[in-house]
Design a protein around this motif. Structure first.
Motif, PDB file in Angstrom:
ATOM      1  N   ARG A  10       0.868  -1.193  -0.117  1.00  0.00           N
ATOM      2  CA  ARG A  10      -0.081  -0.124  -0.075  1.00  0.00           C
ATOM      3  C   ARG A  10       0.752   1.302  -0.030  1.00  0.00           C
ATOM      4  N   GLN A  11       0.451   2.331  -0.588  1.00  0.00           N
ATOM      5  CA  GLN A  11       1.195   3.462  -0.823  1.00  0.00           C
ATOM      6  C   GLN A  11       0.314   4.451  -1.431  1.00  0.00           C
ATOM      7  N   PRO A  12       0.538   5.963  -1.202  1.00  0.00           N
ATOM      8  CA  PRO A  12      -0.154   7.018  -1.730  1.00  0.00           C
ATOM      9  C   PRO A  12       0.007   6.945  -3.329  1.00  0.00           C
ATOM     10  N   GLU A  13      -1.038   7.556  -4.033  1.00  0.00           N
ATOM     11  CA  GLU A  13      -0.719   7.492  -5.564  1.00  0.00           C
ATOM     12  C   GLU A  13       0.244   8.236  -5.925  1.00  0.00           C
ATOM     13  N   THR A  14       0.673   9.483  -4.988  1.00  0.00           N
ATOM     14  CA  THR A  14       1.778  10.310  -5.508  1.00  0.00           C
ATOM     15  C   THR A  14       2.920   9.549  -5.323  1.00  0.00           C
ATOM     16  N   ALA A  15       3.075   8.644  -4.586  1.00  0.00           N
ATOM     17  CA  ALA A  15       4.525   7.889  -4.797  1.00  0.00           C
ATOM     18  C   ALA A  15       5.201   7.553  -5.953  1.00  0.00           C
ATOM     19  N   GLY A  16       4.355   6.964  -6.789  1.00  0.00           N
ATOM     20  CA  GLY A  16       4.781   6.514  -8.150  1.00  0.00           C
ATOM     21  C   GLY A  16       5.675   5.084  -7.930  1.00  0.00           C
ATOM     22  N   GLU A  17       6.420   4.655  -8.788  1.00  0.00           N
ATOM     23  CA  GLU A  17       7.130   3.810  -8.437  1.00  0.00           C
ATOM     24  C   GLU A  17       8.266   3.970  -7.366  1.00  0.00           C
ATOM     25  N   VAL A  18       8.042   2.670  -6.387  1.00  0.00           N
ATOM     26  CA  VAL A  18       9.025   3.159  -4.960  1.00  0.00           C
ATOM     27  C   VAL A  18       9.900   1.762  -5.151  1.00  0.00           C
ATOM     28  N   ARG A  19      11.340   2.276  -5.158  1.00  0.00           N
ATOM     29  CA  ARG A  19      12.170   1.126  -5.178  1.00  0.00           C
ATOM     30  C   ARG A  19      13.253   1.031  -4.025  1.00  0.00           C
ATOM     31  N   LEU A  20      13.660  -0.088  -3.671  1.00  0.00           N
ATOM     32  CA  LEU A  20      14.182  -0.293  -2.289  1.00  0.00           C
ATOM     33  C   LEU A  20      15.914  -0.188  -2.481  1.00  0.00           C
ATOM     34  N   PRO A 105      11.277  16.729   1.289  1.00  0.00           N
ATOM     35  CA  PRO A 105      11.832  16.434   2.651  1.00  0.00           C
ATOM     36  C   PRO A 105      11.353  15.001   2.897  1.00  0.00           C
ATOM     37  N   ALA A 106      12.317  14.200   3.523  1.00  0.00           N
ATOM     38  CA  ALA A 106      12.055  12.844   3.894  1.00  0.00           C
ATOM     39  C   ALA A 106      10.952  12.811   5.015  1.00  0.00           C
ATOM     40  N   VAL A 107      10.188  11.786   5.010  1.00  0.00           N
ATOM     41  CA  VAL A 107       9.013  11.585   6.025  1.00  0.00           C
ATOM     42  C   VAL A 107       9.225  10.184   6.519  1.00  0.00           C
ATOM     43  N   GLU A 108       8.428   9.805   7.640  1.00  0.00           N
ATOM     44  CA  GLU A 108       8.525   8.571   7.795  1.00  0.00           C
ATOM     45  C   GLU A 108       7.837   7.482   7.178  1.00  0.00           C
ATOM     46  N   ALA A 109       8.699   6.653   6.725  1.00  0.00           N
ATOM     47  CA  ALA A 109       8.240   5.515   5.583  1.00  0.00           C
ATOM     48  C   ALA A 109       6.897   4.916   6.242  1.00  0.00           C
ATOM     49  N   SER A 110       6.886   4.398   7.416  1.00  0.00           N
ATOM     50  CA  SER A 110       5.697   3.830   7.918  1.00  0.00           C
ATOM     51  C   SER A 110       4.430   4.636   7.549  1.00  0.00           C
ATOM     52  N   GLU A 111       4.475   5.867   7.819  1.00  0.00           N
ATOM     53  CA  GLU A 111       3.375   6.830   7.692  1.00  0.00           C
ATOM     54  C   GLU A 111       3.008   7.008   6.246  1.00  0.00           C
ATOM     55  N   TYR A 112       4.055   7.095   5.470  1.00  0.00           N
ATOM     56  CA  TYR A 112       3.854   7.501   4.006  1.00  0.00           C
ATOM     57  C   TYR A 112       3.294   6.342   3.271  1.00  0.00           C
ATOM     58  N   LEU A 113       3.909   5.032   3.347  1.00  0.00           N
ATOM     59  CA  LEU A 113       3.760   3.926   2.689  1.00  0.00           C
ATOM     60  C   LEU A 113       2.263   3.419   3.071  1.00  0.00           C
ATOM     61  N   PHE A 114       1.866   3.398   4.054  1.00  0.00           N
ATOM     62  CA  PHE A 114       0.561   2.841   4.342  1.00  0.00           C
ATOM     63  C   PHE A 114      -0.622   3.893   4.455  1.00  0.00           C
ATOM     64  N   LYS A 115      -0.653   4.828   3.621  1.00  0.00           N
ATOM     65  CA  LYS A 115      -1.644   5.654   3.468  1.00  0.00           C
ATOM     66  C   LYS A 115      -2.745   5.002   2.532  1.00  0.00           C
TER      67      LYS A 115
END
Length: 115
Positions: A10-20, A105-115
């Protein structure tokens, strides 16, 4: 540094492709810390690990420090792994992978990716 997985959880639509992104301890201090400051140390502070992990998203305009225990384990909704293999990418500089001039700016990954 290298990318070998991408996020399909799960991720917000604004994230686009998320790579590790995996970086070595040396790359962490030499490249990530000057770019992100204290946030670069946030997830692994006090832990003796060989690799630090970050998510790159929003077209290379945002880097999220990964809090491995909470983000990775909390993301297994219904037993589905939120990471899949992708085309490997290796780079010697973070500037090859992200748009350092317009980095958000960086944000908390757990808050950002689980929206």
């Amino acid at each position: 540094m290298r990318i070998i997985k991408k996020w399909i959880g799960r991720q917000p639509e604004t994230a686009g492709e998320v790579r590790l992104l995996e970086v070595t301890q040396a790359e962490m201090f030499e490249q990530m810390y000057p770019l992100l400051g204290q946030l670069a140390l946030h997830a692994t502070s006090g832990h003796d690990v060989d690799f630090r992990l970050y998510f790159i998203c929003e077209g290379g305009r945002r880097i999220l420090p990964v809090d491995k225990p909470s983000v990775m384990s909390g993301a297994f909704n219904g037993g589905v792994n939120p990471l899949v293999d992708c085309e490997p990418v290796s780079a010697s500089s973070i500037a090859e992978l992200v748009d350092t001039a317009s980095l958000l700016p960086a944000v908390e990954a757990s808050e950002y990716l689980f929206k």
